[in-house]
Design an enzyme around this catalytic site. Structure first.
Site, PDB file in Angstrom:
ATOM      1  N   ASP A  25      -7.232  17.136 -59.490  1.00  0.00           N
ATOM      2  CA  ASP A  25      -8.324  17.887 -59.036  1.00  0.00           C
ATOM      3  C   ASP A  25      -7.608  18.131 -57.462  1.00  0.00           C
ATOM      4  OD1 ASP A  25      -9.469  15.833 -60.696  1.00  0.00           O
ATOM      5  OD2 ASP A  25     -10.973  17.489 -60.411  1.00  0.00           O
ATOM      6  N   HIS A 249      -3.653  19.097 -65.034  1.00  0.00           N
ATOM      7  CA  HIS A 249      -4.600  19.992 -65.498  1.00  0.00           C
ATOM      8  C   HIS A 249      -5.386  21.128 -64.611  1.00  0.00           C
ATOM      9  CE1 HIS A 249      -4.844  17.212 -68.932  1.00  0.00           C
ATOM     10  NE2 HIS A 249      -5.099  15.954 -67.927  1.00  0.00           N
TER      11      HIS A 249
HETATM   12  O1  RIB Z   1      -9.317  15.795 -69.332  1.00  0.00           O
HETATM   13  C1  RIB Z   1      -8.674  16.315 -68.115  1.00  0.00           C
HETATM   14  C2  RIB Z   1      -9.589  16.586 -66.986  1.00  0.00           C
HETATM   15  O2  RIB Z   1     -10.539  15.140 -66.788  1.00  0.00           O
HETATM   16  C3  RIB Z   1      -9.179  16.761 -65.712  1.00  0.00           C
HETATM   17  O3  RIB Z   1      -9.907  17.636 -65.189  1.00  0.00           O
HETATM   18  C4  RIB Z   1      -9.000  15.437 -64.953  1.00  0.00           C
HETATM   19  O4  RIB Z   1      -9.099  15.439 -63.513  1.00  0.00           O
HETATM   20  C5  RIB Z   1     -10.452  14.734 -65.635  1.00  0.00           C
HETATM   21  O5  RIB Z   1     -11.389  15.358 -64.793  1.00  0.00           O
HETATM   22 CA    CA Z   2     -10.829  16.776 -63.051  1.00  0.00          CA
END
Ligand code: RIB
Ligand code: CA
Length: 323
Positions: A25, A249
């Site tokens: 994030d 991610h």
């Molecule tokens: O599964 C990955 C997600 O879950 C990502 O957004 C990570 O930051 C957690 O929030």
């Molecule tokens: Ca996240």
């Protein structure tokens, strides 16, 4: 619908990021702050990778690091619509953003809680606003439940969650969707333009040693912090899921907004399991229209990995040079 390809939107897009920082994030926030194509109007926080108190603490620190202390941060949900509080500290550490020390925040959390802050942004904007969700999507679902009638102020919702194939938090469920599947069901049933960025896509966005070396070679504080974050995040991914490099991610959602052509999309019907004893939180992505149900999301399938990292690393370098 996926915007037309190009080298970025014609003008900055009013955007809110709802997040649970969280190492990935954090990189997503850096990318959004640095991009000339995004007008980041607010950041809101949710439980997820850590408690909402820590997620809020972390968001304030990340925006301070990015020199973006003018962006309001609204504290959001402490738990899911169903009242559960599944946390991801086992991946992100005791405070949710373990690794390098960060300077104390240069500003205070907003007096408006998350949903009210998003409502304020929607009301004040002179055009529809994009909502990016990179944690459990509880705040966005609550907003939609409050505004069943007028959703015209929302341009689209881009969420990191679910997967076309396997999960991570459970064998079939991705963490964000597992943490609040009812909330994702509200979003998928909203009729709004929705783009899904699941693990099948984000597992292509690996912070390899070459990527981390490019962060370190930037020779400024922001680059070094980002590299340290990848170090901690990578150790969790190695220990838990035997990844040689961590999948970063959440910036994939921001990249999807800035340069949608970096991703191959497919419009599909997507459902989320809320009842299964073993499958709660699993997204069911109907890639081949087997259910003959109207499509409700554009689903990310393939990432231009080189283009993605050039975009992300360029943003980190821009911020670092400006600090
Ligand atoms: O599964 C990955 C997600 O879950 C990502 O957004 C990570 O930051 C957690 O929030
Ligand atoms: Ca996240």
């Amino acid at each position: 619908m996926v915007p037309a390809p190009g080298r970025g939107p014609a003008r900055p897009i009013p955007t809110v990021i709802d997040c649970d920082p969280g190492h990935d994030d954090a990189i997503a926030l850096l990318l959004a702050v640095a991009s000339p194509f995004i007008d980041l109007r607010a950041v809101t926080t949710t439980f997820g990778n850590c408690s909402v108190a820590d997620a809020t603490r972390n968001a304030l620190r990340i925006l301070t690091l990015a020199g973006a202390t003018e962006i309001p941060v609204g504290r959001g949900a402490a738990g899911s619509l169903a009242g559960t509080t599944e946390l991801g500290n086992y991946v992100h550490g005791k405070r949710g953003l373990d690794g390098p020390d960060l300077a104390e925040p240069g500003f205070e959390v907003s007096g408006l809680p998350a949903v009210e802050l998003i409502e304020r942004v929607l009301a004040d904007a002179d055009e529809p606003v994009t909502l990016i969700a990179t944690g459990p999507i509880t705040n966005v679902a609550t907003l939609l439940q409050r505004h069943v009638a007028d959703r015209s102020r929302i341009r689209e919702i881009i969420f990191m969650g679910g997967s076309v194939d396997r999960g991570n938090h459970t064998p079939t469920a991705e963490f964000n969707t597992y943490a609040d599947p009812e909330a994702l069901a509200v979003v998928l049933g909203s009729g709004l333009p929705v783009r899904m960025v699941g693990l099948n896509l984000t597992h292509q966005a690996l912070a390899t040693p070459e990527v981390v070396a490019r962060m370190r070679a930037m020779d400024h504080h922001v680059g070094h912090v980002a590299a340290e974050w990848m170090g901690f995040f990578g150790s969790s991914y190695r220990a838990i899921w035997e990844f040689a490099a961590p999948p970063v991610h959440d910036p994939c959602t921001v990249a999807a907004l800035i340069r949608p052509e970096l991703i191959e999309w497919r419009r599909c019907f997507v459902a989320v399991e809320t009842k299964g004893e073993w499958t709660r939180g699993t997204t069911v992505v109907d890639l081949h229209d087997r259910y003959h149900r109207p499509p409700n999301a554009d689903v990310a399938l393939t990432l231009d990995v080189g283009g993605y990292w050039d975009l992300v690393l360029g943003a980190i370098d821009t911020l670092g040079k400006g600090r």
